[in-house]
Design a protein around this motif. Structure first.
Motif, PDB file in Angstrom:
ATOM      1  N   ALA A 116       0.752  -1.094   0.082  1.00  0.00           N
ATOM      2  CA  ALA A 116       0.026   0.063   0.124  1.00  0.00           C
ATOM      3  C   ALA A 116       0.936   1.360  -0.039  1.00  0.00           C
ATOM      4  N   VAL A 117       1.626   1.155   1.000  1.00  0.00           N
ATOM      5  CA  VAL A 117       2.731   2.445   0.854  1.00  0.00           C
ATOM      6  C   VAL A 117       3.561   2.611  -0.450  1.00  0.00           C
ATOM      7  N   LYS A 118       3.862   1.436  -0.865  1.00  0.00           N
ATOM      8  CA  LYS A 118       4.607   1.533  -2.446  1.00  0.00           C
ATOM      9  C   LYS A 118       3.790   2.212  -3.388  1.00  0.00           C
ATOM     10  N   ALA A 119       2.295   1.748  -3.306  1.00  0.00           N
ATOM     11  CA  ALA A 119       1.273   2.237  -4.212  1.00  0.00           C
ATOM     12  C   ALA A 119       1.062   3.780  -4.137  1.00  0.00           C
ATOM     13  N   ASN A 120       1.106   4.217  -3.080  1.00  0.00           N
ATOM     14  CA  ASN A 120       0.960   5.613  -2.432  1.00  0.00           C
ATOM     15  C   ASN A 120       2.118   6.558  -3.127  1.00  0.00           C
ATOM     16  N   PHE A 121       3.327   6.065  -2.980  1.00  0.00           N
ATOM     17  CA  PHE A 121       4.536   6.713  -3.600  1.00  0.00           C
ATOM     18  C   PHE A 121       4.569   6.676  -5.058  1.00  0.00           C
ATOM     19  N   ASP A 122       4.237   5.497  -5.560  1.00  0.00           N
ATOM     20  CA  ASP A 122       4.125   5.482  -7.284  1.00  0.00           C
ATOM     21  C   ASP A 122       3.256   6.262  -7.824  1.00  0.00           C
ATOM     22  N   LYS A 123       2.049   6.449  -6.997  1.00  0.00           N
ATOM     23  CA  LYS A 123       0.998   7.366  -7.509  1.00  0.00           C
ATOM     24  C   LYS A 123       1.371   8.628  -7.365  1.00  0.00           C
ATOM     25  N   LEU A 124       2.179   9.210  -6.256  1.00  0.00           N
ATOM     26  CA  LEU A 124       2.569  10.496  -6.136  1.00  0.00           C
ATOM     27  C   LEU A 124       3.517  11.026  -7.103  1.00  0.00           C
ATOM     28  N   VAL A 125       4.320  10.124  -7.742  1.00  0.00           N
ATOM     29  CA  VAL A 125       5.175  10.584  -8.772  1.00  0.00           C
ATOM     30  C   VAL A 125       4.822  10.404 -10.291  1.00  0.00           C
ATOM     31  N   VAL A 175      -3.346   6.603   1.257  1.00  0.00           N
ATOM     32  CA  VAL A 175      -4.625   6.294   0.733  1.00  0.00           C
ATOM     33  C   VAL A 175      -4.876   4.723   0.412  1.00  0.00           C
ATOM     34  N   SER A 176      -5.996   4.315   0.415  1.00  0.00           N
ATOM     35  CA  SER A 176      -6.180   2.935   0.203  1.00  0.00           C
ATOM     36  C   SER A 176      -5.967   2.691  -1.342  1.00  0.00           C
ATOM     37  N   PRO A 177      -4.979   1.665  -1.615  1.00  0.00           N
ATOM     38  CA  PRO A 177      -4.660   1.482  -3.266  1.00  0.00           C
ATOM     39  C   PRO A 177      -5.704   1.176  -3.805  1.00  0.00           C
ATOM     40  N   LYS A 178      -6.850   0.604  -3.328  1.00  0.00           N
ATOM     41  CA  LYS A 178      -7.960   0.342  -4.155  1.00  0.00           C
ATOM     42  C   LYS A 178      -8.663   1.482  -4.619  1.00  0.00           C
ATOM     43  N   SER A 179      -8.775   2.511  -3.784  1.00  0.00           N
ATOM     44  CA  SER A 179      -9.567   4.050  -4.182  1.00  0.00           C
ATOM     45  C   SER A 179      -8.461   4.658  -4.907  1.00  0.00           C
TER      46      SER A 179
END
Lengths: 541, 352
Positions: A116-125, A175-179
């Motif tokens: 989930a943390v990785k998904a958040n970082f990947d999304k942010l960049v 943020v939830s990776p699903k959302s």
């Protein structure tokens, strides 16, 4: 008014009487405002509820109801565990390894883990998601790797002293990776963009209110929180009431329990009311200041910059505009920041004779028919161009008061232009302004200085550059040694305030919370000085 | 075609005010008789043609509004990227990202045509600020605004008619007093009216809640805030119309036939006074649209006004343009309805 207050009381009494047989019936009626439900009137409706896109300091109080971050700041400004139990930083300052809690669940039932943390970082960049974060706060970010189910390894391109500050900010809300994948309006946020926080956003009526209910499973408050487990309140409604007089009226008439943003004119009224409480805190970040554009006359001359500051009796101005409720600023950094340099206090300002002497020396010796100073037939005119949506705290009135002072005391023609965003941006690009007004609420003042002072910085509107200042700021950004950073920022403050006089610090922005006296646990986020989330709030006696 | 035509004629025929159906018992016809009255059937066809013309010109007006809004966007200082950046950090990478995301690197004419194309498909675009579909935003906000507008309009009309009926033809003292109140209602800013009403009826008396859109109680004060200035103007116009009508020959005739003054005013003079009143409805709608912005903010109500305020100050052009188009639609609709209403009020217009 009396009958209005009496009616709920009668209802409460009736309920208490009818519930007399059962134990615990009494405690349900302990407050007159409806048990553990709270209504809070706020000034600013957030543009987005997605923490990754958060940008309004005034909306900070909502973010951490719904979202948690990896780390938090405690009352001393130190970083403490939150969703991350612990972390290690490599010798060279480039690799952060976080051990995450394994008992955390998002509101949509998804498990919180390293993925989930990785998904958040990947999304942010991700390009186009939040270009500002990708190119500023995460400019040094290289990669996030899952090193174990609950272990995440973040690698940076170079050391970054502000990385933990970013993680502790609303932008670092998880943020939830699903959302992140499925939300219909991901960028707007709302009920379908969920986090792990103590409250669940379940209703948002644009233009009216946002409603949260308690997350009953919550058991991962940051270290140092006043309590653990679920929040005290079962429900909280934030109403958007942009008019200050209406907010105050709603509070004094008992229609809401708490308000924020109390105008100076209403402070006395609330202080006098024994049924109400008032709290104030200075914001972190930079002070509200006038920045002088040194790239063009007349502020290319340091004497004129100093003269402008000397021509204003700032204490008198602040007294008349804010009725004694504003705190005068002395440095580019506000008093609430650990980096503030108090040695700058009372070192400049308010010396009218000096102002006139400096202007004479600078050659502004003529006077025109209206009493303004002139040089070679040109009037001593300076302009501020402010974008109307960002003018708050009566800053328009403040500018008028300063305008009157510099005219009367030194013959300076200070023109105040409050315009739309496009016109303001155009003036900035075409260098058609002499004063740029700004304050920033960053929890780490260094982040704000990086945006304003270095050569080619995103909002370097003074157009002043000094390689030495750039070097100090770069070093301060790269180290996480707070003592060293303070040393460097002290040098920076002295350089820009005393030595070069490129800034006129005016006041330190503050936040206020007023509440009926039965509401406890209200307070300010130690990092930012803005009102904190409702997690610790309770109603009782 | 014939079915609609028949429907139209039935509607016209059924209108109780059609001059031909005036019961002989009535002492005086409401308005002078006209010669060469068209038959119901041709009137219906005329009505259809008029409506078709109306709809055609309405589409042109809406297109013109959309285009003007677009040109205004191009002419406005600062470009779209500036507006999207707001007071946030501004770097080449951020700019490039925004330009890519919003397709701002295409030629303006291409952007305009694709904008029109999307409009035709009912796609109003995406808000720069709120990052949501403009259609979705407006769909949510239009309900509360419409409720407020209808409540305000009804209140204003009832108040205005009451004021006019009560004061028309009264002595100079009463007139002056009422005119004074009307003038006050017209000249005090909406914002102040709202705050005063809130202070008295919400903060002090606690009769009505300050905020939101929950049930009729939260509608009373905002509707009154919007209605008071409008009622002031409408009331004045109606009263003047009434007084003029009462001086007309038909009024003298009616009085001679023994009609009471009250019946004369209610049954005959009011209809005369309504024509200028109806003309004012256009002004009234514009008034509602602009004043609703302030009213919604003061009362913490959802609504299009709140959205447009945020959009204008933030330079959120997709929302602004959508609201411009929406306003054009409202105006076209209102003026069409007004046109039909004139025909109902004044039978003379039906022959043209």
């Amino acid at each position: 008014m009396r009958t209005r207050r009496l009616f709920p009381l009668l209802v409460a009494l009736a309920l208490a009487a009818s519930a007399c047989g059962s134990p615990g019936g009494g405690s349900a009626a302990s407050s007159s405002g409806g048990g553990d439900r709270l209504t809070w009137a706020i000034e600013t409706e957030p543009i987005t509820f997605n923490p990754h896109l958060w940008g309004q300091n005034k909306a900070r109080l909502l973010v951490f109801n719904q979202f948690d971050a990896l780390v938090a700041r405690n009352a001393n400004g130190e970083f403490v565990p939150w969703l991350a139990k612990s972390w290690e930083v490599s010798e060279d300052g480039r690799v952060y390894t976080f051990e995450l809690r394994d008992d955390v669940t998002f509101h949509d039932g998804e498990k919180f883990d390293a993925n989930a943390v990785k998904a958040n970082f990947d999304k942010l960049v991700e390009p186009g998601y939040n270009p500002a974060v990708a190119s500023i706060q995460l400019a040094r970010f290289k990669s996030a790797e899952v090193a174990g189910p609950y272990t995440i390894k973040i690698t940076l391109k170079e050391p970054d002293g502000l990385f933990l500050d970013f993680l502790a900010s609303p932008l670092g809300g998880q943020v939830s990776p699903k959302s992140l994948k499925e939300a219909k309006d991901l960028k707007a946020g709302g009920p379908d963009v969920v986090g792990t926080g103590p409250f669940i956003l379940d209703r948002y009526v644009q233009g009216q209110e946002v409603h949260y209910r308690r997350n009953p499973d919550y058991n991962w408050a940051p270290q140092g929180a006043a309590h653990q487990g679920p929040a005290h309140l079962s429900e909280i409604t934030y109403r958007f009431l942009p008019e200050a007089a209406v907010r105050v009226g709603a509070l004094t008439s008992g229609q809401v329990d708490v308000i924020e943003g109390v105008p100076a004119t209403e402070v006395r009224l609330i202080e006098k009311d024994p049924g109400l409480t008032l709290q104030t805190a200075l914001n972190s970040g930079t002070a509200f200041s006038y920045y002088f554009n040194v790239s063009r006359p007349p502020f290319d001359d340091k004497r004129v910059r100093e003269a402008f500051r000397e021509a204003v009796d700032l204490d008198a101005v602040l007294r008349s505009v804010y009725q004694g409720t504003a705190t005068r600023a002395w440095s580019i950094i506000g008093q609430a920041s650990p980096f503030y340099d108090p040695s700058l206090e009372r070192t400049y300002g308010g010396d009218i004779a000096k102002a006139n002497r400096l202007l004479d020396e600078a050659g502004w010796t003529g006077r025109d028919a209206e009493g303004y100073r002139t040089k070679d037939g040109r009037r001593l005119t300076v302009r501020t161009v402010a974008s109307a949506p960002f003018v708050r705290d009566r800053r328009d009135i403040l500018a008028q008061a300063i305008q009157a002072q510099v005219k009367q005391n030194a013959g300076i023609d200070f023109q105040v232009k409050i315009v739309d965003q496009g016109t303001a941006q155009q003036a900035a690009e075409e260098n058609e302004y002499e004063i740029f007004e700004n304050s920033r609420g960053d929890s780490d003042a260094g982040a704000a200085l990086n945006l304003i002072l270095p050569k080619n910085a995103p909002i370097n509107r003074t157009r002043f550059t000094d390689p030495e200042i750039d070097k100090w700021l770069a070093e301060a950004s790269a180290t996480s040694d707070q003592a060293r950073r303070k040393e460097l920022y002290t040098k920076v403050q002295r350089a820009v305030v005393s030595e070069h006089a490129i800034v006129f610090p005016i006041y330190v922005p503050a936040d206020q919370i007023a509440a009926r006296s039965g509401v406890h646990g209200l307070g300010f986020d130690p990092g930012s000085g803005t009102p904190k989330s409702a997690y610790e709030v309770r109603i009782g006696t | 075609m014939s079915a609609t035509s028949a429907g139209g004629s039935a509607a016209t025929g059924g209108t109780p005010v059609a001059a031909g159906r005036t019961p002989p018992a009535r002492p005086a016809p409401p308005l002078p008789e006209t010669s060469g009255r068209p038959s119901a059937r041709t009137a219906g066809r005329g009505l259809l043609r008029a409506m078709a013309r109306r709809i055609g010109s309405g589409i042109v007006v809406i297109w013109a509004a959309a285009t003007t809004a677009y040109l205004a966007l191009l002419a406005a200082p600062g470009d779209t990227v500036d507006i999207l950046i707001g007071d946030g950090p501004d770097t080449p990478e951020i700019r490039a990202g925004i330009i890519r995301e919003w397709g701002l690197d295409r030629p303006e004419i291409v952007q305009y045509l694709s904008y029109l194309g999307r409009l035709l498909q009912g796609d109003l675009g995406r808000s720069y600020q709120l990052q949501r579909g403009v259609g979705d935003i407006l769909a949510e906000q239009i309900g509360p605004s419409a409720r407020l507008a209808v409540a305000a309009a009804a209140t204003a009309i009832v108040l205005a008619v009451l004021i006019a009926l009560v004061t028309a033809g009264r002595g100079p003292w009463a007139r002056r007093a009422v005119s004074g109140v009307e003038l006050l209602a017209v000249s005090v800013p909406t914002f102040v009216i709202g705050i005063v009403l809130l202070s008295v009826f919400s903060f002090s008396l606690g009769w009505f809640p300050v905020s939101g859109d929950e049930g009729w109680k939260s509608l009373v004060l905002p509707a009154l805030t919007l209605a008071l200035p409008a009622a002031g103007v409408l009331g004045q116009v109606l009263r003047e119309g009434l007084e003029k009508a009462l001086e007309q020959p038909f009024a003298t005739t009616a009085r001679a036939r023994g009609l009471t003054e009250r019946a004369l005013v209610a049954r005959h003079a009011l209809r005369h006074a309504m024509l200028p009143g109806a003309t004012l409805v256009g002004w009234f709608v514009a008034q509602l649209l602009t004043q609703a912005i302030i009213t919604e903010a003061v009362f913490g109500r959802p609504g299009v006004g709140r959205v447009v305020l945020q959009a204008v100050t933030g330079g959120d052009m997709p929302v602004v343009m959508a609201v411009v188009i929406l306003s054009a639609v409202v105006f076209v609709t209102v003026s069409t309805v007004l046109d039909l209403l004139y025909r109902v009020i004044d039978p003379r217009l039906r022959s043209s």
